[in-house]
Enzyme design. Structure first.
Site, mmCIF file in Angstrom:
data_model
loop_
_atom_site.group_PDB
_atom_site.id
_atom_site.type_symbol
_atom_site.label_atom_id
_atom_site.label_comp_id
_atom_site.label_asym_id
_atom_site.label_seq_id
_atom_site.Cartn_x
_atom_site.Cartn_y
_atom_site.Cartn_z
ATOM 1 N N HIS A 160 11.715 74.836 34.595
ATOM 2 C CA HIS A 160 12.458 73.574 34.587
ATOM 3 C C HIS A 160 13.785 73.767 33.853
ATOM 4 O O HIS A 160 14.177 72.968 33.000
ATOM 5 C CB HIS A 160 11.634 72.467 33.934
ATOM 6 C CG HIS A 160 12.108 71.088 34.297
ATOM 7 N ND1 HIS A 160 11.285 69.991 34.264
ATOM 8 C CD2 HIS A 160 13.329 70.622 34.698
ATOM 9 C CE1 HIS A 160 11.964 68.903 34.613
ATOM 10 N NE2 HIS A 160 13.203 69.264 34.881
ATOM 11 N N GLU A 162 3.642 70.417 33.776
ATOM 12 C CA GLU A 162 4.450 71.114 32.759
ATOM 13 C C GLU A 162 3.972 70.766 31.349
ATOM 14 O O GLU A 162 3.602 69.624 31.091
ATOM 15 C CB GLU A 162 5.926 70.726 32.919
ATOM 16 C CG GLU A 162 6.532 71.206 34.229
ATOM 17 C CD GLU A 162 7.995 70.793 34.385
ATOM 18 O OE1 GLU A 162 8.585 70.311 33.395
ATOM 19 O OE2 GLU A 162 8.524 70.946 35.479
ATOM 20 N N ILE A 195 13.503 71.359 43.239
ATOM 21 C CA ILE A 195 14.310 71.268 42.015
ATOM 22 C C ILE A 195 14.350 69.814 41.541
ATOM 23 O O ILE A 195 15.200 69.444 40.731
ATOM 24 C CB ILE A 195 15.735 71.828 42.206
ATOM 25 C CG1 ILE A 195 16.390 71.327 43.495
ATOM 26 C CG2 ILE A 195 15.703 73.348 42.236
ATOM 27 C CD1 ILE A 195 17.088 70.035 43.411
ATOM 28 N N ALA A 196 13.391 69.002 42.008
ATOM 29 C CA ALA A 196 13.383 67.572 41.696
ATOM 30 C C ALA A 196 12.379 67.262 40.584
ATOM 31 O O ALA A 196 12.722 67.290 39.400
ATOM 32 C CB ALA A 196 13.066 66.773 42.959
ATOM 33 N N ARG A 197 11.145 66.960 40.960
ATOM 34 C CA ARG A 197 10.082 66.652 40.005
ATOM 35 C C ARG A 197 8.783 67.279 40.496
ATOM 36 O O ARG A 197 8.451 67.216 41.678
ATOM 37 C CB ARG A 197 9.885 65.135 39.852
ATOM 38 C CG ARG A 197 10.887 64.470 38.914
ATOM 39 C CD ARG A 197 10.654 64.894 37.471
ATOM 40 N NE ARG A 197 11.549 64.243 36.530
ATOM 41 C CZ ARG A 197 12.677 64.751 36.090
ATOM 42 N NH1 ARG A 197 13.101 65.925 36.550
ATOM 43 N NH2 ARG A 197 13.414 64.104 35.200
ATOM 44 N N ILE A 199 22.956 65.531 43.367
ATOM 45 C CA ILE A 199 22.469 66.910 43.304
ATOM 46 C C ILE A 199 22.201 67.448 44.706
ATOM 47 O O ILE A 199 22.591 68.573 45.041
ATOM 48 C CB ILE A 199 21.216 66.996 42.419
ATOM 49 C CG1 ILE A 199 21.608 66.761 40.946
ATOM 50 C CG2 ILE A 199 20.528 68.350 42.575
ATOM 51 C CD1 ILE A 199 20.435 66.696 39.996
ATOM 52 N N GLY A 259 21.464 62.735 47.224
ATOM 53 C CA GLY A 259 22.246 62.111 46.160
ATOM 54 C C GLY A 259 23.252 63.110 45.611
ATOM 55 O O GLY A 259 23.661 64.052 46.302
ATOM 56 N N GLY A 307 16.649 74.201 35.640
ATOM 57 C CA GLY A 307 17.700 73.963 36.614
ATOM 58 C C GLY A 307 18.967 73.413 35.982
ATOM 59 O O GLY A 307 20.077 73.834 36.321
#
Length: 375
Positions: free
Chosen positions: A313, A295, A264-266, A183, A181, A315
């Site tokens: 987190h 988290e 770097i997503a979830r 990112i 996508g 990013g």
């Protein structure tokens, strides 16, 4: 309790979170067109927030905006319990943040509510963070900077002597991206231009030939084929429905021994025990994690691994991101209330289907004839 808003013929916006900091002129434009209801922080705690919705304390607002990611979410997940209390006629909820695993966009669609995220505002920052993690997993940056910060000459010399034998340049290695996508594509462009990496990707939607040509990307409709050719796997995809992890022991087994992983997503996309097992066994050489499954807690097994790079987190953590989040939240709300297309709609394609399934048509509960198309 917050006082009830004064009567007005103008549309109302429920404003969640901190005051506008970076885009005052856009906010002034909103206040000239709409009534803004701005609850205090105590009213955003879930019990109080739900009670205000039940009582109709804030009237029939037509839009909700949350321009800041770090505030305005005190009520927790936007689930069926909360969404069913929202007033009829609510058209749009525009929030900061690119991810939306905390909001049930399908349930919102079932009530005819458009959800807009902050997609695009964080792309540059997250892309840069991904690049840093990619470099770290190839060059063993964690061990190097921990040795330097130890003030222990033996650790310094150990890293100085040992790391060149186990470190590699990213150039000519394959970067396999799950989710190309905004990112994911930004990371691909950066990694191709800066590091000379070969770009592989898997997604449900293929990029245009022109976009692929820019980064010489190779598309894999079947993910297993990509995994087997991947030197570094990068996750840049939304969370799966139900929070099921993508990176499991089965997926890891398809990666070449000695490959690397960056997320770097979830955090919910990763089975962290399976990842820790793979790092301990040497099947994976290194990992870079900006996001974590629990988290603000990080995995206890990986926290002391010298081949794991962890960040908090952050990013998207840049002033430019915060500025963009504010702007998008306000402009999405403004456009929808003025009858224009939203800039970053997430669930637009779900609304007609969702409302029909919930028995809504044209803003009211449909009769059986309307649902069956006989009237």
């Amino acid at each position: 309790m917050s006082p009830s808003p004064s009567p007005s013929d103008r549309p109302r916006i429920l404003f969640l979170g901190d005051d506008i900091k970076y885009n005052p002129r856009i906010y002034e434009r909103l206040t000239s067109q709409f009534d803004i209801i701005h609850p205090s922080p105590p009213d955003l705690q879930r019990p109080a927030f739900l009670q205000h919705l039940r009582d109709g304390s804030w009237g029939h607002f037509q839009a909700i905006m949350r321009p800041s990611w770090h505030t305005g979410g005190e009520m927790g997940n936007w689930d069926k319990e909360l969404i069913q209390l929202l007033p009829p006629g609510l058209k749009v909820y525009a929030s900061a943040g690119a991810g939306y695993d905390w909001v049930d966009v399908h349930c919102l669609a079932g009530h005819g509510i458009l959800y807009c995220n902050g997609a695009g505002a964080s792309t540059e920052a997250v892309g840069d963070m991904a690049l840093w993690h990619i470099l770290s997993v190839f060059r063993n940056m964690t061990r190097s900077f921990l040795a330097a910060q130890s003030m222990d000459p033996r650790q310094f010399l150990g890293a100085h002597h040992d790391l060149p034998a186990i470190s590699h340049n990213p150039r000519n290695h394959t970067l396999g991206i799950v989710g190309l996508g905004n990112i994911g594509y930004a990371v691909a462009v950066k990694a191709f231009a800066a590091f000379g990496m070969r770009i592989l990707y898997h997604d449900i939607v293929r990029k245009s030939p022109e976009q692929e040509e820019v980064i010489k990307a190779e598309f894999f409709p079947e993910i297993g084929s990509m995994l087997r050719k991947t030197d570094c796997l990068l996750l840049a995809t939304p969370s799966t429905l139900g929070g099921r992890p993508f990176l499991t022991s089965e997926v890891i087994a398809q990666l070449p021994r000695g490959s690397r992983f960056v997320n770097i997503a979830r955090g919910s996309l990763v089975d962290e025990d399976a990842l820790a097992d793979a790092l301990e066994s040497g099947h994976l050489a290194a990992a870079g994690l900006d996001v974590h499954a629990s988290e603000p807690h990080v995995n206890a097994r990986m926290v002391n691994m010298a081949n794991v790079t962890m960040t908090c987190h952050t990013g998207g953590g840049a002033v430019e991101t915060k500025t963009g989040f504010e702007q998008l939240a306000m402009e999405n709300v403004e456009r929808v209330l003025n009858g224009q297309e939203a800039l970053t709609p997430v669930n637009k394609h779900l609304i007609k289907e969702g409302m029909a399934a919930n028995g809504y048509m044209n803003g009211h509960h449909a009769t059986s004839g309307e649902r069956n198309g006989t009237v």
